[in-house]
Motif scaffolding. Structure first.
Motif, short mmCIF file in Angstrom:
data_model
loop_
_atom_site.label_atom_id
_atom_site.label_comp_id
_atom_site.label_asym_id
_atom_site.label_seq_id
_atom_site.Cartn_x
_atom_site.Cartn_y
_atom_site.Cartn_z
N UNK A 191 0.80 -1.23 0.00
CA UNK A 191 0.00 0.00 0.00
C UNK A 191 0.83 1.27 0.00
N UNK A 192 2.08 1.20 0.43
CA UNK A 192 2.90 2.39 0.64
C UNK A 192 3.05 3.26 -0.61
N UNK A 193 2.99 2.66 -1.79
CA UNK A 193 3.19 3.42 -3.02
C UNK A 193 2.24 4.60 -3.12
N UNK A 194 1.04 4.44 -2.64
CA UNK A 194 0.05 5.51 -2.71
C UNK A 194 0.58 6.78 -2.02
N UNK A 254 12.11 -0.41 6.09
CA UNK A 254 12.35 -1.85 6.10
C UNK A 254 12.03 -2.43 4.73
N UNK A 255 11.52 -1.58 3.80
CA UNK A 255 11.34 -2.06 2.43
C UNK A 255 10.23 -1.43 1.64
N UNK A 256 9.00 -1.45 2.13
CA UNK A 256 7.87 -1.00 1.31
C UNK A 256 7.82 0.52 1.18
N UNK A 257 8.10 1.24 2.25
CA UNK A 257 8.18 2.71 2.17
C UNK A 257 9.32 3.10 1.22
N UNK A 258 10.42 2.38 1.27
CA UNK A 258 11.55 2.67 0.39
C UNK A 258 11.20 2.47 -1.07
N UNK A 259 10.45 1.42 -1.37
CA UNK A 259 10.02 1.21 -2.75
C UNK A 259 9.09 2.34 -3.19
N UNK A 260 8.22 2.76 -2.30
CA UNK A 260 7.30 3.85 -2.61
C UNK A 260 8.06 5.12 -2.96
N UNK A 306 6.11 9.19 8.43
CA UNK A 306 4.75 9.59 8.79
C UNK A 306 4.62 11.08 8.51
N UNK A 307 3.64 11.43 7.66
CA UNK A 307 3.50 12.81 7.21
C UNK A 307 2.13 12.99 6.56
N UNK A 308 1.61 14.20 6.62
CA UNK A 308 0.30 14.46 6.02
C UNK A 308 0.28 14.16 4.53
N UNK A 309 1.39 14.44 3.84
CA UNK A 309 1.46 14.16 2.41
C UNK A 309 1.37 12.68 2.09
N UNK A 310 1.90 11.85 2.98
CA UNK A 310 1.79 10.40 2.83
C UNK A 310 0.37 9.93 3.15
#
Length: 333
Positions: free
Chosen positions: A65-68, A92-98, A162-166
């Motif tokens: 889901x992080x890509x969004x 740890x991986x998914x945020x980095x891919x995003x 963690x951020x409003x833009x995310x």
């Protein structure tokens, strides 16, 4: 930190997106991929003893889901005329891919910091996006602190976890889920750094729904459970070997302030329960779930005696798990 939690309404107003902002964010997300599916799986419902819907965020182009969030974060930078020359973040991986995906789309060099011993296949997926990967520290918090120092040293833009833009982007997946299944009574949401759970709250409030939101943490990474109970940030050791997407040592105070008034409660799941949920989801849906991606189903199974007659929503929020790990889990090791 307790003062931050005591001012939760002010933080909600500043960070949680409105319905219009979520709809605008969806248009940004849908430039890259369409809405992910949600299905009422018969075997999972039978196993849970009530209607069980699963939202398949493992079907995004990065398998989570992080890509969004990455897409809307960078769109926000562009709209404000603040596109940096370089971005740095930790994961740890998914945020980095995003972040790597979105940075590549905007032609921005990207460096991602991961802890030593991170998922081999998540690391490979990030490198495949053209970013620079640095291994530093023994856990996510150590990687995050190093990334912040590196960004300051280079004059690069540090992308937070963690951020409003995310949140604007991540909220679109819960918005999709709640629109598609308006009869949901309760949803189970895994908590890593908090963007998924806070986005579920945002979608619920934006759509005016009355469903309950249950937060799920690893029993081996309890900072969010401990911090919510204490109404202040409480650091907790991380010993999970399977739920790396939930392996957070220090909770984010802004996320806590949003979660505190809106979570129905917290459920802790062990690595053994997560492994069983990974096996169950594979048998029922033939989808591969990473540890964090199976956690919400594990929590629902823990609660199954209390759920009869209710419509339950769980999220397969990521499927990025190393092949060797999947083989061991499916074999019951």
């Amino acid at each position: 930190m307790s003062a931050v939690l005591d001012h939760a309404p002010a933080l909600q107003n500043s960070m949680l997106p409105s319905l219009q902002e979520i709809e605008d964010a969806a248009r940004v997300v849908y430039r890259e991929f369409q809405a992910t599916p949600q299905y009422r799986w018969g075997l999972s419902s039978q196993r849970l003893g009530t209607d069980c819907w699963i939202k398949h965020e493992n079907h995004t182009p990065v398998g989570a889901f992080k890509l969004r969030g990455g897409l809307t974060y960078f769109d926000g930078l562009k709209q404000r005329g603040e596109m940096p020359k370089e971005v740095i973040s930790a994961t740890r991986g998914n945020h980095g891919q995003s972040i790597g995906w979105a940075a590549r789309a905007h032609g921005v060099p990207c460096t991602i910091v991961v802890p030593h011993g991170n998922s081999v296949e998540k690391n490979a997926a990030m490198r495949a996006l053209g970013l620079t990967l640095i291994e530093h520290g023994d856990d996510f918090q150590a990687s995050r602190e190093f990334a912040m120092a590196l960004a300051a040293e280079r004059g690069a833009h540090m992308v937070p976890s963690f951020d409003a833009g995310l949140l604007r982007g991540v909220s679109t997946y819960w918005w999709e889920f709640m629109l598609a299944v308006p009869q949901l009574d309760v949803v189970y949401v895994p908590i890593g750094q908090g963007s998924g759970a806070c986005s579920a709250i945002a979608a619920k409030l934006a759509l005016g729904r009355k469903l309950r939101i249950v937060g799920v943490v690893s029993a081996h990474a309890t900072t969010y459970a401990d911090s919510l109970a204490a109404r202040r940030v409480v650091e907790a050791p991380v010993t999970t070997h399977l739920a790396d997407g939930m392996a957070c040592r220090v909770a984010d105070p802004a996320a806590l302030a949003i979660l505190l008034p809106h979570l129905d409660r917290i459920v802790k799941v062990t690595d053994e329960e997560v492994a069983q949920a990974m096996r169950d989801l594979y048998a029922d849906t033939h989808n591969v779930a990473e540890g964090a991606g199976a956690a919400s189903f594990a929590a629902a199974m823990q609660d199954r005696s209390q759920l009869k007659g209710q419509v339950v929503g769980t999220t397969l929020c990521g499927g990025n798990v190393d092949t060797a790990t999947v083989a061991k889990v499916l074999a019951g090791a």
